[in-house]
Structure formats: structure tokens, C-alpha cells
Design a protein around this motif. Structure first.
Motif, PDB file in Angstrom:
ATOM      1  N   GLU A 249       0.826  -1.196   0.000  1.00  0.00           N
ATOM      2  CA  GLU A 249       0.000   0.000   0.000  1.00  0.00           C
ATOM      3  C   GLU A 249       0.865   1.253   0.000  1.00  0.00           C
ATOM      4  OE1 GLU A 249       0.559  -2.064   2.425  1.00  0.00           O
ATOM      5  OE2 GLU A 249       0.445  -1.156   4.425  1.00  0.00           O
TER       6      GLU A 249
ATOM      7  N   HIS B 156      -6.247  -0.503   2.618  1.00  0.00           N
ATOM      8  CA  HIS B 156      -5.224   0.336   3.264  1.00  0.00           C
ATOM      9  C   HIS B 156      -5.369   1.814   2.889  1.00  0.00           C
ATOM     10  CE1 HIS B 156      -2.682  -2.416   5.462  1.00  0.00           C
ATOM     11  NE2 HIS B 156      -2.491  -3.198   4.422  1.00  0.00           N
TER      12      HIS B 156
ATOM     13  N   GLU C 253      -2.866  -3.332   9.643  1.00  0.00           N
ATOM     14  CA  GLU C 253      -2.934  -4.669   9.033  1.00  0.00           C
ATOM     15  C   GLU C 253      -4.108  -5.483   9.584  1.00  0.00           C
ATOM     16  OE1 GLU C 253      -1.645  -5.245   6.466  1.00  0.00           O
ATOM     17  OE2 GLU C 253       0.253  -4.188   6.322  1.00  0.00           O
TER      18      GLU C 253
ATOM     19  N   HIS D  15      -7.529  -6.269  -0.010  1.00  0.00           N
ATOM     20  CA  HIS D  15      -6.776  -5.924   1.200  1.00  0.00           C
ATOM     21  C   HIS D  15      -5.945  -4.654   0.978  1.00  0.00           C
ATOM     22  CE1 HIS D  15      -4.104  -6.960   4.737  1.00  0.00           C
ATOM     23  NE2 HIS D  15      -3.296  -6.192   4.034  1.00  0.00           N
ATOM     24  N   GLU D  16      -5.198  -4.629  -0.104  1.00  0.00           N
ATOM     25  CA  GLU D  16      -4.341  -3.464  -0.344  1.00  0.00           C
ATOM     26  C   GLU D  16      -5.193  -2.210  -0.533  1.00  0.00           C
ATOM     27  OE1 GLU D  16      -1.395  -3.835   0.367  1.00  0.00           O
ATOM     28  OE2 GLU D  16      -1.133  -5.996   0.171  1.00  0.00           O
TER      29      GLU D  16
ATOM     30  N   TYR E 146      -1.568  -9.401  11.924  1.00  0.00           N
ATOM     31  CA  TYR E 146      -2.592  -9.613  10.896  1.00  0.00           C
ATOM     32  C   TYR E 146      -3.718 -10.511  11.440  1.00  0.00           C
ATOM     33  CZ  TYR E 146       0.549  -7.919   7.147  1.00  0.00           C
ATOM     34  OH  TYR E 146       1.366  -7.170   6.342  1.00  0.00           O
TER      35      TYR E 146
HETATM   36 ZN   LIG Z   1      -1.619  -5.058   4.484  1.00  0.00          ZN
END
Ligand SMILES: [Zn+2]
Length: 1004
Positions: free
Chosen positions: A323, A355, A374, A351-352, A448
Motif C-alpha cells: 500500500e 489500506h 494490518e 486488502h491493499e 494480521y
Molecule cells: Zn496489508
């Protein structure tokens, strides 16, 4: 605790707002650092001129300004192996990503106010070489500002990573000087940790010009305002003002730009751009679609996406996604994945993209509180995909007719690695300084996996208030930094002052603690069967099925949860009873429900249900960090698969359900991927029925044809993992010959062999198919003699009919990378004693020692520097010396002889091998990119060895020369790597035939 049963009807579908909400601008706080950046990329040199205005927003005056300038990083001595193993985990050749030289950033000058201002003294911090300390002529008091000018260069190495260039792509991210984080406690410069995002800084307001060669296609955090051809082969972009956590520039002449647009809930249209190699058009377009699916949902949850454009760029950095402010980078190997793995790419890109809110808009202390971004990105991505794809969707989309092939389910992908850490007793807290995690695997488990569970448990506590809470939180901390402490304070303020103690306990347990919960359904009893179908008034007491459930909690924390009841034909859990720690019995009107303590950490729940339940599960949505999610069910339901082809791939943590037994049966192909000291099992073809439980057990029964001995056998094997200690394993194998040997293979009429071993693992390996990196075995083995009859007989020597041996074995495998090492050592030693049948039963003592080393030839000699030299010495001895215990030849020993050629009781072998690349960094893929060719080496080798029987050399020292091929393959792009080996060897001083060998991994 809520005093009602929640009867949830059907699956909740979160409907997106269809009415357009008027756009509310994303708040930008005043006083953020302002950067004017003029940047030129010419070849591999970046020249920057940067003017920064920093405002002291704290109460504390300062006479220095600290700047994070990461390109001044150099790998500390002693960290090479850690970094190499991190890249190995990512299946990237370490030499592609590790820049030993470092120190590529140079600051040429610093001036006060402007380029014309007074020169300013500066130095790098003693304790932190990436922190530049600028000494100001006068103190900057609270509320005051200071403007500084910096000029410098960054030399881009030919390395993968955050700044550098690789295969025509140039990347400059997290490389420009940024002001460190400052508050009432002073400056907080953070160490650069290359294996994660150690960043902790305020967002900045960037105005930039970029000068590039004319042929470059640009990807940047900011949008282009104007473009000017300078007439000398260069062009200059003036960028739109940009507010973000960082400012990144990526460019390539090889990029093709793909575009689309997406409409947000507020009616705004956002332009999406993906720049990638033209050959990666498939995933470029898929990624645009994935982002277009995600942005509106995230905008609805967190508030509007801050920009009018968003860019995804293909780059090379070894991990999968990265990111940045206003932009994300996706690794080339993700673009290169099989098309059938779109489900994984969807997970990664979602997911990215997440961010952009958790990292970029809401900043975090990436050094100490990685979980704040995260954990959030992981949690909300799964939340998005639960909504989009349903729970636990498969990540691989096999073609029709092949859907029996092993798949990776999203819940398994999410939980298996945390589960492994729990079984190893290694699971770290969610928060902690990056170096405390030690390595990436631990960071994944803590920040995470556990971190994402923190967000899930908060949602479970807040219920429908969760998203409104999150949305106002993002708005309040928009382009600021949110610490875990502030997060806790915001939760307390939102729920009410009385909740402070609860949140203290919650953060103490799940953010800073490493304890676990382990809820379990102990027993279920039907007290009153009731009607077997739902009546007209199914919820009324007395008319339903009365059920008693005993649940217990065995670990550190009695975290409140729910007990869920499922009925015929349902998918989810229609009836849920909240449970948690209690001292007093509780009564609930709905369902005539009673909950009472039933002993220490035990609860008795009695409830009247509308029908007979088919399943009862504690923590049915798997929200908690549960030490053993497999015992949360009333009815244990194994996953049963009968498949047309059963391979090693069926029994892995990625492909087996992590929370239950996986029972698989079918035609079976298997081969040993490493050698064991007792005996190495043959490559086998046959039938197998196996059982697999993630990080717990792997084993089965089989009947197969053994290609080594050309016979038909039955066998049983098993490995109990993390038992009886967290880092121990116990394993066994037994094989019995049913028929054979066939095809003229001459061996004695032998039938049995068996082994039991206990292992202590000092260091695990990231490979899915190799033995651990560092471990010790204690073992006992019985075996009939499966060696073929010796070709060369020595007078007085005797072939043992069988042996029973007990002893110790130690192995250290520091080959890096493990699939095609360019450095490292290998040590393998064992010592055993027992009895052997040499006519009479005699005592025997045996030892074996092996030491090998691989080195790359020294740098600076062109092609020669790419050649790797490997050497090994191996010796093996036994007493009494008239027994023919060992063979000189073999695929991993003296390659000029087969197993029959020479046998004896003492041997030594020395091997030397040059591995010379003939194909480097190939991008050739096969079978929809499930297999890729990467490197091919030619190996030229010399083996020398001698074996002695009864004190005499059998035929004298033998010398063999050979040639081989080493084919380095990538499996599923970055999932696994392996080397296939073909060798041909001829003994030059004996009349034996040329030997041909095939194997996985190098011979030594
Ligand atoms: Zn990440």
C-alpha cells in the motif's frame, strides 16, 4: 451481557445505499507538513529538491527537525540470514532483493527557508542511520512553523524492493525524505525494518513536478495536472496537489495503461488506472474490476474515498502487495498467477485497497502498532468478501472436471498459519515493536491474524453500532495518526464511561496479551423431544425441543461468545444464546433459556428450540482467537474426499480444512522430498487412505508399488505434530512386502521395515515439502536388508539379514534459498547402536557424518560470478567391519555407481559440483501458469569415494565425472519453489555402466 436470544432470520445482506448521498469532503487537518517536491528520474539516478514546511502542533518546543530518509539504510551486520530467510519465505531469490551495499541516498545540502537560504548543519542519528537530524538556528515553539530545503540523490540499485529498478520498471516509494512523527514526548524516529512497513509519520500535503524520459509511462500517488515536452527526450509533469501518507513514483517504458471508472455512494466518479506489462492484461483488467467492487463498499463503511483517481501498478518487490498513498503496488508474480487463482488476487487487491483508509487516511504507528492497519485491512477485507462471495469461498477456480483438485478455502488461508503458531506455542500479541516479532511469520500471526480478530471481537461487542463507530472514527482521525491508546479511548467514549474497565481488559487480553480462549461443546442432551416440526408459534416456551448443552472454556480468557443452533435445511445458525463468564444463574424469557455455572469454567445452557437441532456450535462465526476451533462443534464433521489422484498437495495446511479432520482416499502418487536417517522411503504408486489435521496429525494406510525396490507393499505412516511438547513431533512408518521384487531386481526375500521417531525442532522451515531447518531426532528402526546383492564380493564379508538400530540424528540446513541455494551449509550426523543378524546376532554400532557447503563465486567477474560451487564430504562407518551395511553408490552419494556395485562397512565420499546458469529469470509458464520455469543450471561434478569391507578397500578409490541439469521451477507463481535434478555419471576407473539419476532438490 445482552439478556435476549437473538433469532436471526436468514442471512443478513448488507444493502448498499442506492440513494446518492451528497459528497462530504474528506477532512484534512490544518498544520500537516507541506512538501514541494521537484524530482527527476534519469536512468537509475533520482535527483530530488524538496522544500518542507513543518508546523509544531505539540506543546513542546524543539530546535531540531528529524527526517526519515530510508535510502540511507544499510543492512546491519548479522541481519543477512534473517532477510534472506524472509525473502525465501516469499519464494524470492534473496540476492534479487537484498542490497548488501545499501546507503543509496545522499543529501547534498540543507538550507533554511529556500534553496538560497543559509546552509544548515545536519547529521545522521547515531542510533538510527536512516534518521537525518537537522539543527535549527532557533527553536520552533508550539504552533510555529519552519521551512527547510533539501537537495539530494537516490541511486536506484538493480534490486527488487521499495526503491530500485528491475526488468524495465523503476520504483521510488517510501524513499523521499519525510518529517518524522513529533508529539509532546518529542521526536519519534523509527528504525527502518526492511521486512515490513515500519512507517510512522504524519500525512503530508504534496505539490510536485516530475521529470522523466519521454518514453516512460507514469504511475504516481497524485494525479497529473499538466505535461510538458522539454524537447530533449524528457518530459515534465506538474502534479495535482495531493494529501497522503507518502508520495510515490513508479514508471516504465514497458507499461501499458488500463483504465476504468467507478461510481461511489456519494455519486462521485473515480478514475481507476492499472499500469502493467501488456502480457498481464488479464489480471490488469481483473484488478480494475476488483478495485471497482471494493471502493464503493469501503466508502459506505468508512466514509468517502479521498481522491478522484486511484492507481494500481505492477512492480517488483517480492511480497505480494504494497500500500502507498493514493496508489497500490502489486508484485509482478501476482500478475503472473494462474487465471484460476483469481480468488486469491481478489483477496489480495481488496486488502491493499482497504489500506487507503487504514494506513493512508488513518495513519498508524507501523513500527509498534502494525495491527492498527494490518488487522483492520485483514478484517474488513474478509468482511467484504463474506458479503461478496459468501463465507469461506474457495480461492482457486479449477476448470470443470478438475474441481476435485485440492483447493484453498479462504477461512483456511486466514486461520491456518495462526493455528500453527498456537500449536507451536509461539503466537505473539497483536501489538509490539517490529523487531520483537522477530520475523514475518510471527508478525502475520500477531498483527494480521490476531489483530484482525481484535476488530471482529469489537464488531461482535458493538453489534449494529460498529460501522457507525468506525465511520466517525475514520472521519475524526482523517489524515491524522490513530494510536491503539486513542482507539481504546474512542471505544470508551462511544460506549460510555462505564465501559472503560471492559476495554482495558479487552486491550490487555487481545492487543497486548498472548493468551487464548478455548470454548468447547462438552455434551448435548435432549431433555424433551417436543414436536419434530416447527409449530405455528415456534418461539413459545414449552412447545419446542428442550435441549441441555454443557460448554467449557479451557484457556486463559473467558471471552463472551454465542452458542449457535442450526436446524435441518439451514446454512447458518438461526438461534443464538449469548454465553460468557458468570457466577449467578441467568434466566431469559425468550426460549425459556437458563444458563448457570456447572463447575469451574463450565456452563450449563438449557433452552427450548423450535425444532431438533442438527448442529450446535460455540462461537459459530469463529470470531474469537480460539486455541482449538475443532472442538467447538457438537457433531464433529470431517471433510471426506475420494479423489482420482491423491498427492502431497492434498495434505497441506493450505489445502486441508484447518478446523476439522480431513479424510482423503484415492489412487496415490508419493515421493520423498528429503532423506531420513533410518531409511528414505521410495517413490510409490498405489492407493492410500489418509487423515490430516492441520498442525496436529498427518498419516494413513497404503498399498503401493515401490519404484526403488520394484515390489508391492502395504504400509502405514503417521506424524503427530506438536506433541507431547509444542516443538516436538512423533512419527512412525511400517512397510510390509506383499509381492516382488519384480523386473529382475535382485534382493533378498525381505519383508519388513519399521521406524518410530521423536523429533525436537529448533527451527522450522517455510517450505511446504522439506524437513525443518534445524532439528534432532531420536529413533528406533527395524529393517530387513533391502539393498540389492553386492556385485563385488569381498572375502569374509557378510550381508546382514536384518538390523535393529536405535540412536540419534541431527540436521542443520542453512541452504539459502532452499530450492536453489547460492550460499549456506548443511550438516547431518547420526549415531546408532543395536543388533544385526550376520549369521549370529551381533551388536553393531554405526555412525554417519555429512558436511556440505555452497558458495557463489566472488562478485565482479561477470558470468563467472553467477556460478555456484558446492562441495560435500560424507563418511559412514559400522562395527563389526565384516558386515555389508552400506553402499557406495546412489543418487545422493557416489553417483558413478548404483546401489549394488560396491558395499561395505566403512565409506568416505567427496563431491564437488559447479552449477552454471544457462537460463536465468525465465518467465516461461505452463498449464495456465500453475508451473513456471525460472532458472536452468548445468552442473558439472566430480565424485570420489572408497568403501571398505572387512578392513579392505572394495576395488580401490573410485572416481566419477558427471553432468547434470538443475531446473528451478515455480509452482503457482510464488506458492512454492523446487529444483528438479537430472544427473548422468560415469566412473572413470571402473568398468561400470553410466548411471542416470532423477530427483527433487540437489544431490547435496
Ligand atoms: Zn496489508
Amino acid at each position: 451481557m445482552p439478556a435476549a436470544i437473538r433469532f436471526v432470520l436468514g442471512l443478513c445482506v448488507l444493502a448498499l445505499a442506492t440513494t446518492v448521498v451528497r459528497a462530504e469532503p474528506v477532512p484534512v487537518p490544518t498544520g500537516l507538513p507541506k512538501y514541494q517536491v521537484d524530482l527527476e528520474i534519469a536512468g537509475n539516478i533520482v535527483t530530488f529538491r524538496e522544500t518542507v514546511t513543518w508546523t509544531n502542533l505539540s506543546k513542546r518546543p524543539t530546535d531540531t527537525v528529524q527526517i526519515n530518509f530510508y535510502p540511507n539504510f544499510q543492512i546491519p551486520k548479522g541481519d543477512y540470514l534473517l532477510l534472506a530467510k524472509t525473502l525465501e519465505l516469499l519464494r524470492l531469490n534473496p540476492e534479487y532483493g537484498i542490497d548488501v551495499k545499501g546507503r543509496h541516498g545522499k543529501i547534498k545540502r540543507v538550507n533554511m527557508g529556500s534553496p538560497e537560504g543559509d546552509l544548515l548543519a545536519y547529521h545522521y542519528s547515531q542510533s538510527n542511520p536512516t534518521t537525518l537530524i537537522l539543527e535549527l538556528p532557533k527553536t520552533v515553539a508550539a504552533g510555529e512553523s519552519v521551512t527547510l530545503f533539501m537537495e539530494g540523490t537516490i541511486c536506484l540499485a538493480n534490486k527488487q524492493g521499495r526503491w530500485g529498478h528491475w526488468q524495465g520498471i523503476t520504483y521510488v516509494s517510501n524513499a523521499l525524505p519525510v518529517v518524522a512523527f513529533y508529539d509532546d514526548d518529542g521526536w519519534h524516529d523509527t528504525q527502518f525494518i526492511p521486512w515490513h512497513q515500519p512507517f510512522w509519520n504524519e500525512a503530508g500535503v504534496y505539490n510536485a513536478t516530475l521529470t522523466l524520459a519521454k518514453d516512460q509511462v507514469l504511475a504516481c500517488s497524485a494525479a497529473v495536472k499538466t505535461e510538458l515536452d522539454l524537447g530533449d527526450g524528457r518530459k515534465r509533469y506538474t502534479m495535482q496537489p495531493f494529501v497522503g501518507r507518502d508520495f510515490a513514483v513508479v514508471c516504465s517504458a514497458l507499461y501499458k495503461e488500463f483504465r476504468s471508472t467507478v461510481k461511489l455512494p456519494d455519486g462521485r466518479e473515480v478514475t481507476l488506472k492499472c499500469v502493467a506489462y501488456a502480457k498481464h492484461e488479464f489480471y490488469a483488467r481483473e484488478i480494475l474490476q476488483i478495485v471497482a467492487d471494493a471502493l464503493p463498499v469501503y466508502s459506505a463503511w468508512f466514509g468517502p474515498f479521498p481522491y478522484d483517481q486511484f492507481t494500481i501498478a505492477e512492480s517488483f518487490f517480492g511480497w505480494n502487495g504494497n500500500e502507498l498513498g493514493g496508489m497500490i503496488l502489486i508484485d509482478e508474480r501476482v500478475f503472473d498467477m494462474p487465471h484460476l487463482a483469481r480468488g486469491y488476487v481478489e483477496y489480495l487487491v481488496s486488502h491493499e485497497t482497504c489500506h487507503q483508509w487504514w494506513y493512508n487516511q488513518v495513519g498508524t504507528n507501523g513500527y509498534s502498532e502494525t495491527f492498527m492497519d494490518e488487522g483492520a485491512a485483514t478484517y474488513f477485507t474478509h468482511r467484504l468478501l463474506n458479503q461478496k462471495r459468501g463465507k469461506n469461498n474457495p480461492l482457486l477456480n479449477w476448470p470443470d472436471g478438475l474441481d476435485w483438485l485440492p483447493n484453498i478455502y479462504r477461512d483456511t488461508y486466514r486461520n491456518a498459519s495462526l493455528h500453527g503458531a498456537i500449536r507451536r506455542n509461539d503466537a505473539p500479541p497483536a501489538a509490539g515493536d517490529l523487531p520483537e516479532f522477530g520475523h514475518l511469520i510471527n508478525l502475520f500471526s500477531g498483527a494480521y491474524d490476531r489483530g484482525s480478530k481484535v476488530f471482529g471481537m469489537i464488531e461482535s461487542r458493538l453489534g449494529a453500532e460498529f460501522l457507525p463507530f468506525i465511520k466517525q472514527l475514520v472521519r475524526k482521525y482523517s489524515f491524522r495518526v490513530l494510536s491503539a491508546k486513542q482507539f481504546k479511548a474512542e471505544l470508551t467514549a462511544f460506549v460510555g464511561k462505564d465501559s472503560a474497565g471492559n476495554w482495558d481488559e479487552f486491550f490487555g487480553r487481545w492487543v497486548y496479551g498472548r493468551g487464548l480462549t478455548d470454548w468447547r461443546v462438552d455434551s448435548v442432551r435432549m431433555i424433551d423431544q417436543g414436536p419434530r416440526h416447527r409449530g405455528s408459534d415456534p418461539m413459545s416456551a414449552g412447545s419446542g425441543v428442550r435441549v441441555e448443552v454443557i460448554v467449557s472454556q479451557d484457556r486463559e480468557f473467558d471471552e463472551p461468545t454465542e452458542l449457535g443452533f442450526r436446524f435441518v435445511g439451514d446454512v447458518g445458525y438461526q438461534v443464538r444464546v449469548p454465553i460468557g463468564p458468570m457466577n449467578q444463574p441467568q434466566q431469559m424469557v425468550e426460549g425459556n433459556c437458563e444458563i448457570e455455572p456447572a463447575g469451574p469454567k463450565k456452563l450449563r445452557v438449557r433452552v427450548t428450540l423450535p425444532a431438533r437441532p442438527t448442529q450446535i456450535t460455540v462461537d459459530p462465526d469463529q470470531i474469537l482467537v480460539d486455541a482449538n476451533p475443532g472442538n467447538n462443534f457438537w457433531k464433529i464433521q470431517p471433510k471426506i474426499s475420494v479423489v482420482p489422484l491423491y498427492t502431497l498437495l492434498n495434505d497441506t495446511d493450505l489445502t486441508a480444512d484447518y478446523d476439522r479432520w480431513n479424510l482423503t482416499a484415492g489412487p496415490w502418487v508419493w515421493g520423498a522430498s528429503y532423506q531420513d536417517p533410518w531409511y528414505t522411503r521410495s517413490t510409490m504408486l498405489g492407493l492410500r487412505a489418509g487423515a490430516y489435521r492441520t498442525q496436529t496429525f498427518s498419516g494413513g494406510v497404503y498399498s503401493a508399488f515401490r519404484t526403488d525396490y520394484r515390489d508391492l507393499i502395504v504400509g502405514v505412516d503417521g506424524l503427530i505434530d506438536h506433541w507431547p511438547l509444542p516443538k516436538t513431533q512423533v512419527g512412525f512408518n511400517y512397510e510390509y512386502r506383499l509381492a516382488g521384487p519384480f523386473f529382475g531386481n535382485r534382493g533378498e526375500d525381505t519383508q519388513h521395515r519399521a521406524t518410530v521417531f521423536g523429533r525436537y525442532v529448533f527451527q522450522y522451515i517455510s517450505s511446504l515439502y522439506l524437513a525443518p531447518m534445524n532439528y534432532i531426532d531420536a529413533y528406533s528402526t527395524y529393517q530387513d536388508n533391502f539393498l540389492p546383492f553386492a556385485e563385488t564380493a569381498t572375502p569374509g564379508s557378510i550381508r546382514p539379514a536384518e538390523q535393529w538400530l536405535t540412536g540419534l540424528h541431527y540436521r542443520l540446513n542453512l541452504y539459502t534459498p532452499y530450492w536453489d541455494p547460492d550460499r549456506g551449509v548443511w550438516v547431518d550426523v547420526s549415531a546408532v547402536g543395536g543388533t544385526a543378524n550376520l549369521g549370529p546376532q551381533v551388536e553393531t554400532y554405526q555412525g554417519r557424518g555429512e558436511f556440505a557447503i555452497v558458495r557463489k563465486l566472488p562478485e565482479g567477474h561477470g558470468y563467472l560470478s553467477k556460478i555456484r560451487a558446492a562441495g560435500r564430504i560424507l563418511t559412514q562407518g559400522a562395527f563389526p567391519d565384516n558386515g555389508l551395511f552400506f553402499t557406495l553408490g546412489g543418487s545422493t552419494q557416489f553417483r558413478g555407481f548404483d546401489l549394488a556395485e560396491r558395499q561395505g562397512s566403512f565409506l568416505w565420499i567427496a563431491n564437488a559440483e559447479l552449477r552454471m546458469p544457462i537460463i536465468r529469470d525465465s518467465q516461461r509458464n505452463f498449464l495456465d501458469s500453475t508451473v513456471g520455469l525460472r532458472n536452468v543450471n548445468v552442473a558439472a561434478f566430480y565424485d570420489v569415494g572408497n568403501i571398505y569391507a572387512n578392513g579392505q578397500s572394495v576395488g580401490g578409490a573410485a572416481h566419477a565425472l558427471g553432468l547434470g541439469l538443475r531446473v528451478d521451477i515455480a509452482i503457482f507463481s510464488f506458492i512454492e519453489r523446487a529444483t528438479l535434478r537430472f544427473d548422468a555419471a560415469k566412473t572413470v576407473n571402473a568398468a561400470s555402466p553410466i548411471q542416470f539419476w532423477f530427483g527433487i532438490q540437489n544431490a547435496f
